[in-house]
Scaffold this motif. Structure first.
Motif, PDB file in Angstrom:
ATOM      1  N   ARG A 128       0.846  -1.211   0.000  1.00 20.85           N
ATOM      2  CA  ARG A 128       0.000   0.000   0.000  1.00 20.85           C
ATOM      3  C   ARG A 128       0.878   1.257   0.000  1.00 20.85           C
ATOM      4  O   ARG A 128       0.574   2.239  -0.678  1.00 20.85           O
ATOM      5  N   HIS A 158      -4.423  -1.836  -7.942  1.00 18.95           N
ATOM      6  CA  HIS A 158      -5.117  -2.193  -6.707  1.00 18.95           C
ATOM      7  C   HIS A 158      -4.150  -2.941  -5.800  1.00 18.95           C
ATOM      8  O   HIS A 158      -3.353  -3.753  -6.275  1.00 18.95           O
ATOM      9  N   ASP A 161      -5.841  -4.094   1.346  1.00 21.19           N
ATOM     10  CA  ASP A 161      -5.642  -3.133   2.432  1.00 21.19           C
ATOM     11  C   ASP A 161      -5.462  -3.783   3.805  1.00 21.19           C
ATOM     12  O   ASP A 161      -5.249  -3.082   4.797  1.00 21.19           O
TER      13      ASP A 161
HETATM   14 MG    MG Z   1      -9.280  -0.479  -1.508  1.00 21.29          MG
END
Ligand code: MG
Ligand code: IDP
Length: 194
Positions: A128, A158, A161
């Motif tokens: 991330r 993408h 998370d």
């Molecule tokens: Mg997301």
């Protein structure tokens, strides 16, 4: 003397990390000794990373894969697929109530994506961080979106998370037999004590 909890958890995290060479058990034992819960260093953590249709169309696949490779993460699954609308909706199910959901899912299913599973210590969080913020304009230079994208609706990539979300996303996109368990010889030069 009272010791702030934040100090204890930082110390536990530090100890956990640096005892990785002694194995995960050592990290857990340290956590227990300090009376805290320590997330064990786990070089088998996996994240689901997907290069969206805009990344494929713009020829950014190699550039993005290279960033994960260079960081030291291990590629254990990779395929190009054109998702159905249903698949896109399942992937983004948590955003179903958002106004941009129809456009988002139509976009994701508009052409080929590159679906990948990357493995390594802290790969979900680090992935991330490498990707940057949802809005590329808020992404720092040096991040994938900060370097390669401008608008939220075309933010090229993408990344899972959380570890739990990663497990669900990997299960959604990959059959177990499409995932590869192998020893990466480079691990000796990337991790301590391997
Ligand atoms: Mg997301
Ligand atoms: P993330 O991709 O950074 O995890 P999420 O909030 O999970 O961001 O949103 C999923 C995707 O939905 C984003 O990557 C982006 O493509 C799209 N999206 C999120 N917010 C908006 C918005 O406000 N307008 C248009 N698209 C959005």
């Amino acid at each position: 003397m009272a010791v702030p909890t934040s100090f204890l958890s930082r110390a536990a995290a530090y100890a956990g990390r640096h005892l990785f060479r002694a194995g995960a058990f050592g990290a857990m034992a340290t956590g227990a000794a300090l009376g805290t819960t320590v997330a064990c260093a786990d070089a088998t953590e996996r994240s689901f990373i997907m290069l969206k249709p805009d990344a494929v169309q713009r020829g950014l696949v190699g550039e993005i894969i290279q960033r994960f490779e260079k960081r030291g993460y291990k590629l254990v699954g990779l395929k190009q697929v054109t998702p159905t609308l249903d698949m896109a909706k399942r992937h983004y199910h948590d955003l179903a109530a958002r106004p941009f959901f129809p456009a988002l899912t139509e976009f994701l299913s508009s052409g080929p994506v590159v679906a990948m599973v990357w493995e390594g210590e802290d790969v979900v969080k680090q992935g991330r961080a490498m990707i940057g913020a949802t809005n590329p304009l808020a992404s720092a230079p040096g991040t994938i979106r900060g370097d390669l994208a401008i608008v939220t609706g075309k933010n090229i990539i993408h990344g899972s998370d959380s570890v739990e979300t990663a497990k669900a996303e990997i299960e959604l996109w990959f059959d177990n037999k499409e995932l590869n368990n192998y020893t990466a010889n480079a691990a000796t030069w990337i991790y301590e004590g391997k």
